[in-house]
Design a protein around this motif. Structure first.
Motif, PDB file in Angstrom:
ATOM      1  N   ARG A 199       0.803  -1.227   0.000  1.00 42.45           N
ATOM      2  CA  ARG A 199       0.000   0.000   0.000  1.00 42.45           C
ATOM      3  C   ARG A 199       0.837   1.278   0.000  1.00 42.45           C
ATOM      4  O   ARG A 199       0.292   2.365  -0.133  1.00 42.45           O
ATOM      5  N   ARG A 200       2.128   1.156   0.176  1.00 43.08           N
ATOM      6  CA  ARG A 200       2.981   2.346   0.231  1.00 43.08           C
ATOM      7  C   ARG A 200       4.259   2.103  -0.553  1.00 43.08           C
ATOM      8  O   ARG A 200       4.923   1.082  -0.358  1.00 43.08           O
ATOM      9  N   ILE A 201       4.599   3.059  -1.408  1.00 44.27           N
ATOM     10  CA  ILE A 201       5.863   2.991  -2.131  1.00 44.27           C
ATOM     11  C   ILE A 201       6.522   4.359  -2.072  1.00 44.27           C
ATOM     12  O   ILE A 201       5.865   5.377  -1.851  1.00 44.27           O
ATOM     13  N   LEU A 202       7.827   4.388  -2.240  1.00 43.27           N
ATOM     14  CA  LEU A 202       8.524   5.669  -2.324  1.00 43.27           C
ATOM     15  C   LEU A 202       8.073   6.388  -3.588  1.00 43.27           C
ATOM     16  O   LEU A 202       7.942   5.780  -4.648  1.00 43.27           O
ATOM     17  N   ASP A 203       7.829   7.690  -3.473  1.00 46.73           N
ATOM     18  CA  ASP A 203       7.406   8.513  -4.607  1.00 46.73           C
ATOM     19  C   ASP A 203       8.645   8.824  -5.449  1.00 46.73           C
ATOM     20  O   ASP A 203       9.280   9.863  -5.315  1.00 46.73           O
ATOM     21  N   PHE A 204       8.981   7.882  -6.323  1.00 47.77           N
ATOM     22  CA  PHE A 204      10.268   7.843  -7.000  1.00 47.77           C
ATOM     23  C   PHE A 204      10.053   7.843  -8.502  1.00 47.77           C
ATOM     24  O   PHE A 204       9.201   7.111  -9.019  1.00 47.77           O
ATOM     25  N   THR A 205      10.809   8.666  -9.229  1.00 47.82           N
ATOM     26  CA  THR A 205      10.632   8.818 -10.672  1.00 47.82           C
ATOM     27  C   THR A 205      11.887   8.382 -11.433  1.00 47.82           C
ATOM     28  O   THR A 205      12.944   8.137 -10.847  1.00 47.82           O
ATOM     29  N   GLU A 206      11.764   8.325 -12.759  1.00 46.33           N
ATOM     30  CA  GLU A 206      12.920   8.002 -13.613  1.00 46.33           C
ATOM     31  C   GLU A 206      14.034   9.023 -13.424  1.00 46.33           C
ATOM     32  O   GLU A 206      15.220   8.668 -13.414  1.00 46.33           O
ATOM     33  N   ASP A 207      13.667  10.298 -13.281  1.00 44.82           N
ATOM     34  CA  ASP A 207      14.684  11.318 -13.034  1.00 44.82           C
ATOM     35  C   ASP A 207      15.386  11.089 -11.700  1.00 44.82           C
ATOM     36  O   ASP A 207      16.602  11.321 -11.567  1.00 44.82           O
ATOM     37  N   ASP A 208      14.638  10.621 -10.708  1.00 47.90           N
ATOM     38  CA  ASP A 208      15.240  10.352  -9.404  1.00 47.90           C
ATOM     39  C   ASP A 208      16.279   9.239  -9.495  1.00 47.90           C
ATOM     40  O   ASP A 208      17.300   9.272  -8.795  1.00 47.90           O
ATOM     41  N   VAL A 209      16.026   8.256 -10.367  1.00 43.43           N
ATOM     42  CA  VAL A 209      17.000   7.181 -10.578  1.00 43.43           C
ATOM     43  C   VAL A 209      18.333   7.772 -11.048  1.00 43.43           C
ATOM     44  O   VAL A 209      19.410   7.315 -10.652  1.00 43.43           O
TER      45      VAL A 209
END
Length: 377
Positions: free
Chosen positions: A232-242
């Motif tokens: 139910r919870r994931i880090l709000d993480f994007t391709e740019d964050d990678v």
């Protein structure tokens, strides 16, 4: 228009601090709760009202001139909206987890205590990311449909306790503590990651705090990151964050901490028995006696890392797990009753406290960055 914040825990208090910092002219009249219960009478110097009491104190004109910001877990927001409207409060808005994350990004961008990952420039080197999402066979189905990023792999926790399969990776394969899931909750997945994905590093590592030199290992740890999330919870993480990780030398990414008043001891009192807490203190004293004072100092501040969620460079995570599970094993031995004789997730709650301690002590040695937590409903 005045503002009231519905909620009286970490999400709501974090929202208050951010709004007060970013929009100091905005008048926040109070916090609202459905029932008083164990909630404080005041937070940050402003009152906490029960919804019914607050509604009865307002005229119809005043009800039309106040905005309610709903700052709670998203799964309870529809019920809160219905209650607000029942009392004639129709001007309300949800502070969803993506909006909360954005608010925290702006709140902390000028500070250094809990720096946003998105304050860093996008780099060129792409990190190799492996985040395992803990799933349990009794989890309620999500109402929404979500496409998970390629770096998230579901792992079934407590898999040895059921023949039903909800993920392709099981925490009962290889070296594991799957049978302890009733106490450890999602941490049985973290143990599995440690022993089955980081195992070649674990024997080389000892828990090191700020006075010691950081480890430098001749492997691909600087490019490879492992982590843990929930269904139910994931880090709000994007391709740019990678692309922000490697070139900026990021060691750890954590969800923004949540504030508790007067300090984070209030959090553990909600979830742990006093005997359990005494076991934690004794275990830390035995295993890391030189840092007992640091432990007390951190407990007396108000920011807390919830959820046991993390993304860290491979060697950093192995080092953390080596320390964490040695303490948790000792806590089990000291617990009354012992962990094997009970089925509550007290070890999972203790893990959150130990994560807060570890990474707040390590912040001078590790490059720790933060993102929001996305709540899946």
């Amino acid at each position: 228009m005045d503002l009231a914040i519905f909620g009286a825990q970490g999400i709501a208090l974090g929202a208050y601090e951010a709004i007060h910092n970013l929009y100091p002219v905005r008048n926040i009249r109070c916090f609202l709760v459905s029932e008083r219960g164990n909630n404080a009478e005041y937070l940050s110097g402003i009152p906490v009202w029960e919804l019914k009491q607050f509604s009865e104190a307002l005229s119809e004109e005043e009800k039309a001139d106040i905005e309610i910001l709903i700052a709670t877990p998203e799964n309870v927001m529809p019920v809160i909206e219905a209650a607000l409207e029942e009392y004639g409060l129709f001007c309300h808005v949800r502070l969803t987890s993506p909006r909360w994350s954005e608010l925290m990004d702006y709140h902390y961008v000028c500070g250094k205590a809990y720096m946003p990952l998105r304050a860093l420039p996008v780099g060129y080197s792409k990190a190799d990311i492996h985040i395992f999402m803990a799933k349990f066979h009794k989890d309620k189905p999500l109402s929404g449909s979500y496409t998970l990023p390629e770096w998230i792999t579901p792992i079934q926790v407590g898999a040895v306790l059921s023949t039903r399969r909800v993920a392709g990776v099981l925490d009962c394969d290889g070296e594991n503590i799957s049978a302890k899931n009733g106490n450890y909750s999602e941490l049985t997945a973290l143990y599995w990651i440690w022993k089955n994905r980081l195992t070649h590093l674990s024997d080389q590592l000892r828990f090191q705090l700020p006075d010691n030199q950081k480890l430098c290992l001749a492997d691909n740890s600087e490019m490879e990151y492992y982590g843990l999330a929930h269904y139910r919870r994931i880090l709000d993480f994007t391709e740019d964050d990678v692309l922000r990780l490697v070139d900026n030398g990021v060691d750890v990414v954590l969800p923004y901490p949540m504030p508790y008043e007067p300090n984070i001891e209030e959090h553990h009192k909600r979830y742990l028995k006093e005997k359990d807490w005494e076991a934690v203190q004794k275990a830390v004293q035995e295993i890391s006696p030189e840092y007992a004072e640091e432990f007390c100092r951190i407990l007396n501040q108000k920011y807390f890392y919830n959820y046991n969620m993390i993304l860290a460079r491979k060697d950093v995570l192995a080092q953390y797990c080596s320390w964490l599970f040695s303490i948790l094993e000792r806590v089990e031995e000291l617990s009354i009753p012992k962990g094997a004789d009970r089925a509550d997730r007290y070890i999972g709650y203790i893990g959150e406290t130990l994560a807060t301690f570890y990474f707040m002590v390590q912040k001078k040695e590790l490059n720790i960055m933060h993102v929001g937590c996305r709540f899946l409903t």
